[in-house]
Design an enzyme around this catalytic site. Structure first.
Site, short mmCIF file in Angstrom:
data_model
loop_
_atom_site.label_atom_id
_atom_site.label_comp_id
_atom_site.label_asym_id
_atom_site.label_seq_id
_atom_site.Cartn_x
_atom_site.Cartn_y
_atom_site.Cartn_z
N CYS A 207 0.81 -1.22 0.00
CA CYS A 207 0.00 0.00 0.00
C CYS A 207 0.85 1.27 0.00
O CYS A 207 1.46 1.60 -1.01
CB CYS A 207 -0.98 -0.05 1.17
SG CYS A 207 -2.38 1.04 0.97
N HIS B 204 -3.13 -5.73 1.28
CA HIS B 204 -2.48 -5.91 2.58
C HIS B 204 -2.36 -7.38 3.01
O HIS B 204 -3.12 -7.83 3.86
CB HIS B 204 -3.26 -5.16 3.66
CG HIS B 204 -3.14 -3.68 3.55
ND1 HIS B 204 -2.04 -2.98 4.00
CD2 HIS B 204 -3.98 -2.76 3.02
CE1 HIS B 204 -2.22 -1.70 3.75
NE2 HIS B 204 -3.38 -1.53 3.16
N GLU C 209 -0.37 -8.50 5.01
CA GLU C 209 0.00 -8.54 6.43
C GLU C 209 -1.23 -8.43 7.34
O GLU C 209 -1.15 -8.78 8.52
CB GLU C 209 1.04 -7.44 6.74
CG GLU C 209 0.50 -6.04 6.93
CD GLU C 209 0.18 -5.30 5.62
OE1 GLU C 209 0.09 -5.97 4.57
OE2 GLU C 209 0.01 -4.08 5.68
#
Lengths: 192, 290
Positions: free
Chosen positions: A79, A179, A181
């Site tokens: 991002c 994302h 993560e």
């Protein structure tokens, strides 16, 4: 493996947890002295790219990190991290950027990006799709940028959405508009 | 809707380690963005001026908020009155990035808050303790901030609220599982959320500090006490050199553990907002909405 997570602003705790879950030795990069610890991989988390870019410069981290990336240090960026790496940042279509319009930050990854390409928070979404040979990976887009152009034939596209690349690999960099993560969607089984 | 909640919690995670600044004009919003704000709160009057003006304080003019949305690329938040479902719908219609259901404005409902689970747009709410935070999260808030005492420049209430919340979190985490039912009763909070706090030792959403933060040292203090970022309301644009103070507070939040840097950041910032001691004021905003 030693992973340095840029921790000046944003979802750095989630990025650190993601790498820890994969068995990495993780440390936070908040100021210049932190770089003395040495790393095998630099992780650039989500957040606000304008804030992260400004803090990188104010804290004297920008030039040494750029030199490291250009020197071949592996980078994993999501991002805002992708925006920091992009060779070109386009003016946003839906949101204006009259005050801050850097055409690039590190500029080491040959792609063009547009910030907030899906609009405001109401435009944030989750989808599933193929990533780098893995089918059905969960992908979360939060006020996400889009990769609008790939500027080198060497750039490998790892996933797409709506016909546009959403993650790419080029030399030492892997970068996402979404994302991994947050959902641990790419993590090995031992991760949560 | 569960997906939306998750996405909205995720946006708050992107704001962490950042400073959210109150702005009243597009020009101020640009100054804030340039100084490193991770989001701005668009409102017609900052809390210190609301306090000075008195009277009923309402949602800002949507035209004014749109002007600020046009001026910056970072997320834009705006406040609605506690319990004012229609104001919240209006803010959702103009695609605000986050709604603050805020005690700074005059409450529209003196008992109930908005059922925020019914909205797609995310909400942040103030809280003074763990029970209040969990009640707001149960209603659908995807981000929490301490209430502090807005518009005073006096950090004492924010400290009190953050300390109380953190110590209650530690207490819940230390309980036996069969003690959680009684804890939920005492806290007047949903049991599933009390269980989450017990298992994880933290709130299920991001927790910022707000109310009375005026200096880089104030911001660092709140980070030390467990805040994941700070809101600065009147503290910036009521001070002598807003751009410089804003940038200093941004750096202080990132490097709150580095005292030498904090010393440097605190130098020559010009006059801070004059402030008013929280125990000398007549309107107690933190009492609004429980």
């Amino acid at each position: 493996m030693k992973v340095g997570v840029l921790s000046v602003q944003g979802a750095f705790a989630e990025m650190a947890a993601y790498w820890r879950a994969q068995g990495a030795d993780v440390f936070e990069i908040r100021q210049l002295a932190d770089l003395d610890r040495g790393m095998d991989l630099l992780a650039l988390p989500g957040g606000e790219s304008t804030v992260q870019g400004k803090l990188l410069k104010d804290l004297g981290l920008f030039d040494p990190l750029k030199a490291n990336i250009e020197g071949g240090l592996p980078v994993f960026a999501t991002c805002a991290g992708l925006i920091l790496l992009a060779e070109r940042i386009e003016g946003s279509q839906t949101l204006s950027t009259q005050t801050l319009k850097p055409s690039k930050w590190f500029g080491t990854l040959p792609v063009a990006v547009r910030r907030n390409a899906y609009g405001r928070q109401l435009g944030s979404f989750t989808t599933r799709g193929a990533f780098d040979g893995k089918p059905d990976v969960e992908m979360t887009f939060i006020r996400a940028p889009a990769i609008t152009d790939v500027l080198s034939p060497e750039v490998e596209v790892l996933s797409t959405f709506g016909g546009r690349p959403t993650s790419v690999r080029w030399r030492n960099a892997t970068a996402f508009t979404w994302h991994p993560e947050l959902t641990h969607s790419l993590a090995e089984p031992r991760a949560k | 809707m569960a997906d939306r909640q998750e996405l909205n919690r995720n946006l708050a995670q992107m704001l962490k380690g950042g400073v959210i600044m109150d702005v009243t004009t597009p020009e101020q919003a640009k100054i804030a963005e340039k100084a490193g704000a991770c989001a701005v709160m668009a409102l017609e009057r900052i809390p210190a001026d609301i306090r000075a003006a008195g009277g009923v304080s309402r949602m800002s003019d949507p035209a004014m908020i749109k002007g600020i949305q046009e001026a910056v690329s970072i997320p834009v938040m705006a406040k609605c009155r506690i319990g004012h479902i229609a104001e919240a719908r209006i803010l959702e219609a103009i695609e605000i990035d986050y709604i603050d259901e805020s005690e700074v404005l005059s409450p529209a409902d003196d008992v109930r808050h908005i059922d925020k689970n019914r909205f797609n747009v995310p909400f942040v709410c103030g809280a003074r303790d763990l029970g209040e935070a969990l009640r707001r999260i149960g209603e659908g808030a995807t981000m929490i901030r301490t209430k502090g005492e807005p518009g005073t420049g006096d950090v004492v209430q924010a400290v009190r609220h953050m300390r109380k919340m953190q110590s209650e979190i530690r207490r819940v985490a230390s309980l036996r599982e069969d003690e959680l039912y009684e804890a939920a009763k005492e806290l007047a909070a949903p049991l599933d959320l009390v269980k989450y706090v017990h298992e994880n030792g933290k709130l299920p959403v991001v927790n910022f500090a707000a109310g009375g933060v005026a200096t880089p040292a104030d911001a660092a203090l709140m980070m030390e006490l467990g805040a994941e970022g700070v809101f600065v309301g009147s503290g910036i644009f009521k001070s002598g050199d807003p751009a410089k103070r804003a940038a200093a507070i941004v750096q202080a939040v990132t490097n709150w553990q580095d005292s030498k840097l904090l010393a440097k950041l605190s130098e020559n910032l010009g006059p801070a907002m004059v402030g008013i001691n929280a125990d000398e004021i007549e309107t107690i905003m933190e009492e609004r909405g429980k």
